[in-house]
Design a protein around this motif. Structure first.
Motif, PDB file in Angstrom:
ATOM      1  N   LEU A   5      85.972  40.568  46.583  1.00 56.36           N
ATOM      2  CA  LEU A   5      87.076  39.298  46.274  1.00 56.36           C
ATOM      3  C   LEU A   5      86.628  38.609  45.167  1.00 56.36           C
ATOM      4  O   LEU A   5      87.389  38.207  44.376  1.00 56.36           O
ATOM      5  N   PHE A   6      85.449  38.019  45.348  1.00 52.99           N
ATOM      6  CA  PHE A   6      84.870  37.240  44.505  1.00 52.99           C
ATOM      7  C   PHE A   6      84.697  37.939  43.012  1.00 52.99           C
ATOM      8  O   PHE A   6      84.754  37.067  42.106  1.00 52.99           O
ATOM      9  N   LYS A   7      84.346  39.239  43.013  1.00 55.19           N
ATOM     10  CA  LYS A   7      84.245  39.841  41.727  1.00 55.19           C
ATOM     11  C   LYS A   7      85.609  40.149  40.885  1.00 55.19           C
ATOM     12  O   LYS A   7      85.891  39.727  39.976  1.00 55.19           O
ATOM     13  N   ALA A   8      86.791  40.280  41.864  1.00 57.90           N
ATOM     14  CA  ALA A   8      88.051  40.310  41.732  1.00 57.90           C
ATOM     15  C   ALA A   8      88.565  39.010  41.009  1.00 57.90           C
ATOM     16  O   ALA A   8      89.468  38.861  40.002  1.00 57.90           O
ATOM     17  N   SER A   9      88.087  37.885  41.724  1.00 61.07           N
ATOM     18  CA  SER A   9      88.573  36.520  41.113  1.00 61.07           C
ATOM     19  C   SER A   9      87.724  36.062  39.820  1.00 61.07           C
ATOM     20  O   SER A   9      88.582  35.327  39.109  1.00 61.07           O
ATOM     21  N   LEU A  10      86.985  36.593  39.242  1.00 60.26           N
ATOM     22  CA  LEU A  10      86.244  36.298  38.118  1.00 60.26           C
ATOM     23  C   LEU A  10      86.865  37.133  36.882  1.00 60.26           C
ATOM     24  O   LEU A  10      87.062  36.584  35.915  1.00 60.26           O
ATOM     25  N   THR A  11      87.637  38.172  37.560  1.00 60.50           N
ATOM     26  CA  THR A  11      88.262  38.992  36.310  1.00 60.50           C
ATOM     27  C   THR A  11      89.708  38.827  36.458  1.00 60.50           C
ATOM     28  O   THR A  11      90.603  39.175  35.531  1.00 60.50           O
ATOM     29  N   ASN A  13      91.657  40.309  38.958  1.00 56.13           N
ATOM     30  CA  ASN A  13      92.183  41.558  39.127  1.00 56.13           C
ATOM     31  C   ASN A  13      93.172  41.565  40.480  1.00 56.13           C
ATOM     32  O   ASN A  13      92.623  41.502  41.274  1.00 56.13           O
ATOM     33  N   VAL A  14      94.383  41.433  39.993  1.00 56.34           N
ATOM     34  CA  VAL A  14      95.336  41.456  40.952  1.00 56.34           C
ATOM     35  C   VAL A  14      95.392  42.500  41.916  1.00 56.34           C
ATOM     36  O   VAL A  14      95.686  42.482  43.006  1.00 56.34           O
ATOM     37  N   GLN A  15      95.431  43.848  41.137  1.00 56.09           N
ATOM     38  CA  GLN A  15      95.394  45.169  41.879  1.00 56.09           C
ATOM     39  C   GLN A  15      94.510  45.031  43.241  1.00 56.09           C
ATOM     40  O   GLN A  15      94.589  45.567  44.398  1.00 56.09           O
ATOM     41  N   VAL A  16      93.169  44.922  42.835  1.00 55.40           N
ATOM     42  CA  VAL A  16      92.313  44.766  43.796  1.00 55.40           C
ATOM     43  C   VAL A  16      92.466  43.793  45.034  1.00 55.40           C
ATOM     44  O   VAL A  16      92.098  43.969  46.150  1.00 55.40           O
ATOM     45  N   LEU A  17      92.752  42.425  44.456  1.00 57.25           N
ATOM     46  CA  LEU A  17      93.274  41.625  45.409  1.00 57.25           C
ATOM     47  C   LEU A  17      94.163  42.259  46.607  1.00 57.25           C
ATOM     48  O   LEU A  17      94.047  41.687  47.718  1.00 57.25           O
ATOM     49  N   ASN A  18      95.591  42.579  45.739  1.00 54.49           N
ATOM     50  CA  ASN A  18      96.378  43.004  46.740  1.00 54.49           C
ATOM     51  C   ASN A  18      95.644  44.291  47.891  1.00 54.49           C
ATOM     52  O   ASN A  18      96.189  44.342  48.866  1.00 54.49           O
ATOM     53  N   ALA A  44      89.487  31.316  40.033  1.00 55.09           N
ATOM     54  CA  ALA A  44      90.947  31.674  39.531  1.00 55.09           C
ATOM     55  C   ALA A  44      91.098  30.375  38.499  1.00 55.09           C
ATOM     56  O   ALA A  44      91.795  30.624  37.505  1.00 55.09           O
ATOM     57  N   ALA A  45      91.237  29.072  39.105  1.00 49.88           N
ATOM     58  CA  ALA A  45      91.571  27.918  38.397  1.00 49.88           C
ATOM     59  C   ALA A  45      90.870  27.843  37.154  1.00 49.88           C
ATOM     60  O   ALA A  45      91.284  27.261  36.221  1.00 49.88           O
ATOM     61  N   LEU A  46      89.482  27.797  37.475  1.00 42.31           N
ATOM     62  CA  LEU A  46      88.680  27.712  36.332  1.00 42.31           C
ATOM     63  C   LEU A  46      88.719  28.757  35.180  1.00 42.31           C
ATOM     64  O   LEU A  46      88.783  28.489  34.013  1.00 42.31           O
ATOM     65  N   ARG A  47      88.970  30.008  35.464  1.00 41.53           N
ATOM     66  CA  ARG A  47      89.082  31.034  34.374  1.00 41.53           C
ATOM     67  C   ARG A  47      90.603  30.912  34.083  1.00 41.53           C
ATOM     68  O   ARG A  47      90.832  31.741  32.973  1.00 41.53           O
ATOM     69  N   GLY A  48      91.494  30.613  34.625  1.00 45.02           N
ATOM     70  CA  GLY A  48      93.016  30.625  34.105  1.00 45.02           C
ATOM     71  C   GLY A  48      93.599  31.989  34.629  1.00 45.02           C
ATOM     72  O   GLY A  48      94.610  32.396  33.636  1.00 45.02           O
ATOM     73  N   HIS A  49      93.118  32.524  35.659  1.00 36.91           N
ATOM     74  CA  HIS A  49      94.091  33.577  36.178  1.00 36.91           C
ATOM     75  C   HIS A  49      95.177  33.458  37.003  1.00 36.91           C
ATOM     76  O   HIS A  49      95.311  33.182  38.027  1.00 36.91           O
ATOM     77  N   ASN A  50      96.358  33.090  36.342  1.00 36.04           N
ATOM     78  CA  ASN A  50      97.788  32.627  36.612  1.00 36.04           C
ATOM     79  C   ASN A  50      98.185  33.275  37.753  1.00 36.04           C
ATOM     80  O   ASN A  50      98.366  33.026  39.119  1.00 36.04           O
ATOM     81  N   ASP A  51      98.484  34.846  37.530  1.00 33.44           N
ATOM     82  CA  ASP A  51      99.035  35.620  38.658  1.00 33.44           C
ATOM     83  C   ASP A  51      97.968  35.561  39.908  1.00 33.44           C
ATOM     84  O   ASP A  51      98.303  35.863  41.271  1.00 33.44           O
ATOM     85  N   PHE A  52      96.767  35.862  39.628  1.00 31.11           N
ATOM     86  CA  PHE A  52      95.722  35.846  40.813  1.00 31.11           C
ATOM     87  C   PHE A  52      95.884  34.652  41.683  1.00 31.11           C
ATOM     88  O   PHE A  52      95.732  34.635  43.008  1.00 31.11           O
ATOM     89  N   ALA A  53      95.995  33.499  41.108  1.00 28.48           N
ATOM     90  CA  ALA A  53      96.010  32.227  41.749  1.00 28.48           C
ATOM     91  C   ALA A  53      97.429  31.940  42.535  1.00 28.48           C
ATOM     92  O   ALA A  53      97.276  31.576  43.490  1.00 28.48           O
ATOM     93  N   LYS A  54      98.446  32.534  42.077  1.00 22.79           N
ATOM     94  CA  LYS A  54      99.722  32.414  42.813  1.00 22.79           C
ATOM     95  C   LYS A  54      99.683  33.195  44.021  1.00 22.79           C
ATOM     96  O   LYS A  54     100.099  32.922  45.119  1.00 22.79           O
ATOM     97  N   ILE A  55      99.130  34.419  43.953  1.00 24.24           N
ATOM     98  CA  ILE A  55      99.065  35.289  45.255  1.00 24.24           C
ATOM     99  C   ILE A  55      98.156  34.730  46.324  1.00 24.24           C
ATOM    100  O   ILE A  55      98.599  34.442  47.481  1.00 24.24           O
ATOM    101  N   LEU A  56      96.998  34.083  45.850  1.00 29.10           N
ATOM    102  CA  LEU A  56      96.269  33.311  46.619  1.00 29.10           C
ATOM    103  C   LEU A  56      97.001  32.083  47.497  1.00 29.10           C
ATOM    104  O   LEU A  56      96.910  31.791  48.669  1.00 29.10           O
ATOM    105  N   LEU A  57      97.702  31.353  46.849  1.00 29.17           N
ATOM    106  CA  LEU A  57      98.299  30.422  46.873  1.00 29.17           C
ATOM    107  C   LEU A  57      99.733  30.704  47.930  1.00 29.17           C
ATOM    108  O   LEU A  57      99.943  29.916  49.062  1.00 29.17           O
TER     109      LEU A  57
END
Length: 438
Positions: A5-11, A13-18, A44-57
């Motif tokens: 999960l944390f590796k996916a948040s670094l990149t 990767n929405v597919q891995v998160l789902n 995700a907030a620090l890296r700017g991964h918008n879609d990833f952050a939306k799913i988490l929220l």
């Protein structure tokens, strides 16, 4: 699975998160309970991964208020990095208290956005939380004070829109410094110009801080450089006064008018206003003497083997006159450099000792200029003959310089004696009245 999960948040990767959420719906709950540093939303907030952050929220909104090891929320990181879309999503699920939340150093998301001059983030916070942007910080200051401290001029202009002109004029920090005080202290020429364009600031330009200083006074307590000289010029053009003049004007208007007249003398505000011109004049004199030393009257023998620059022509018949010229020229150059250093150091020109030294140095320069001129004219004339009128004028000027130097020295000695007598009188009165002294 947590590592994935944390590796996916670094990149991002929405597919891995789902896939992870499909395999384990409680994975985000465990992360928020067990993780003591950054959550995936922080990353995700620090890296700017918008879609990833939306799913988490969407899956777990409470992650928006999770804290990392620095007690920062994801909004802190998004604001500092300038990720507008993520900040907007976080603001949708974050309460007003979340926006006010301070990290371990007392910094809010707005503070970090202003410090890094993230203008789009600042605009977003102004649109969504305008009242919060005007609130005082933990240190008792506003966000405008932060902008001045970090020299964030564009952020400062943007945030100034939240206050009307009358409010801007009375904003102070814990030491009673207005925005004009702080801009002068931090030598921010742009900010000083911007503030002086506002009528309310100009009306309240002579406000004093808790130490009794106006914006013009505080400049005397910091190193002098060209920015400080530029700010001093701006303040004087806006008629910003020193605290003692403001007080005298408030207590007695007629007495103030007399002070203004006396301050127009060469040893008053006139010298302060002309400091930059005086510095330029000393540079010109020092440069001229330096050039004259390397290019003496009569020139040099370029084919001389005694030195790489060639011997001076004046040394051919007798080295004595050339040695005298070098001494006189060196005195002029060294005294000019000394005056330059005193002017650039920022020592108040109202200081009596400083004025005495500057006057003597200037008169010495004028004296040796006349001496050098007369001697060199004589050396270039047949049989050292010089027109009588020229000799009389040069000697008259040298005597005048000596007379003025003597008068200034007498005034200075008189001033020192008066100061010593006053100090002695106060000491005697204190000894004779021990109760009053206590």
């Amino acid at each position: 699975m947590d590592k994935i999960l944390f590796k996916a948040s670094l990149t991002g990767n929405v597919q891995v998160l789902n896939e992870l959420l499909a395999q384990d719906e409680l994975i985000l709950d465990r992360v928020s309970l067990i993780r003591v540093s950054e959550t995936p939303l922080h990353i995700a907030a620090l890296r700017g991964h918008n879609d990833f952050a939306k799913i988490l929220l969407h899956k777990k909104p409470t992650l928006a208020m999770s804290l990392d090891s620095s007690r920062q929320t994801p909004l802190h990181l998004a604001a500092a990095a300038g990720h507008v879309e993520i900040a907007r999503e976080l603001l949708h699920v974050t309460s007003a208290e979340g926006c006010r939340f301070c990290d371990k150093d007392g910094r809010t998301p707005l503070y970090l956005a202003a410090k890094n001059e993230q203008l789009e983030i600042i605009k977003l916070l102004i649109e969504t939380k305008p009242d919060f942007c005007k609130e005082l910080q933990e240190n008792g200051e506003t966000i405008l004070h932060t902008c001045i401290f970090y020299n964030r001029f564009e952020a400062f202009k943007l945030l100034c829109q939240l206050w009307n002109e009358d409010e801007l004029a009375i904003l102070k920090d814990r030491n009673g410094n207005t925005l004009l005080h702080l801009a002068a202290v931090h030598k921010q020429v742009q900010t000083v110009k911007y503030l002086l364009q506002k009528s309310s600031i100009r009306t309240n330009k002579n406000v004093v801080n808790k130490h009794g200083f106006t914006a013009l006074d505080v400049l005397d307590h910091y190193p002098r450089d060209f920015d400080a000289l530029g700010i001093r010029t701006l303040l004087l053009e806006a008629n910003v006064q020193r605290a003692k003049h403001v007080k005298s004007f408030q207590t007695d208007e007629s007495a103030s008018s007399q002070n203004v007249t006396s301050n127009n003398k060469p040893n008053g505000n006139w010298l302060e206003k002309q400091r930059g011109i005086l510095i330029l004049a000393t540079i010109v004199v020092a440069t001229t003497s330096f050039y004259s030393g390397l290019h003496p009257p009569g020139g040099t023998f370029t084919d001389s083997k005694d030195g790489p620059l060639g011997n001076a022509v004046k040394t051919e018949p007798d080295v004595g006159p050339f040695s005298d010229f070098v001494i006189q020229n060196t005195i002029i150059m060294v005294l000019s450099l000394m005056i330059f250093v005193v002017l650039l150091s920022g020592i108040p020109l109202r200081n009596t000792f400083c004025l005495w030294v500057l006057n003597l140095a200037t008169l010495c320069i004028m004296f040796f200029v006349a001496v050098t001129y007369l001697v060199e004219i004589a050396n270039m004339s047949p049989d050292t003959w010089v027109n009588g009128l020229t000799v009389i004028m040069c000697f008259a000027w040298m005597l005048l310089c000596l007379l003025f130097a003597f008068i200034h020295t007498i005034f200075f000695i008189t001033w020192v004696v008066k100061k010593l007598l006053k100090a002695r009188t106060r000491t005697q009165m204190r000894n004779n009245n021990p109760i009053n002294g206590v």
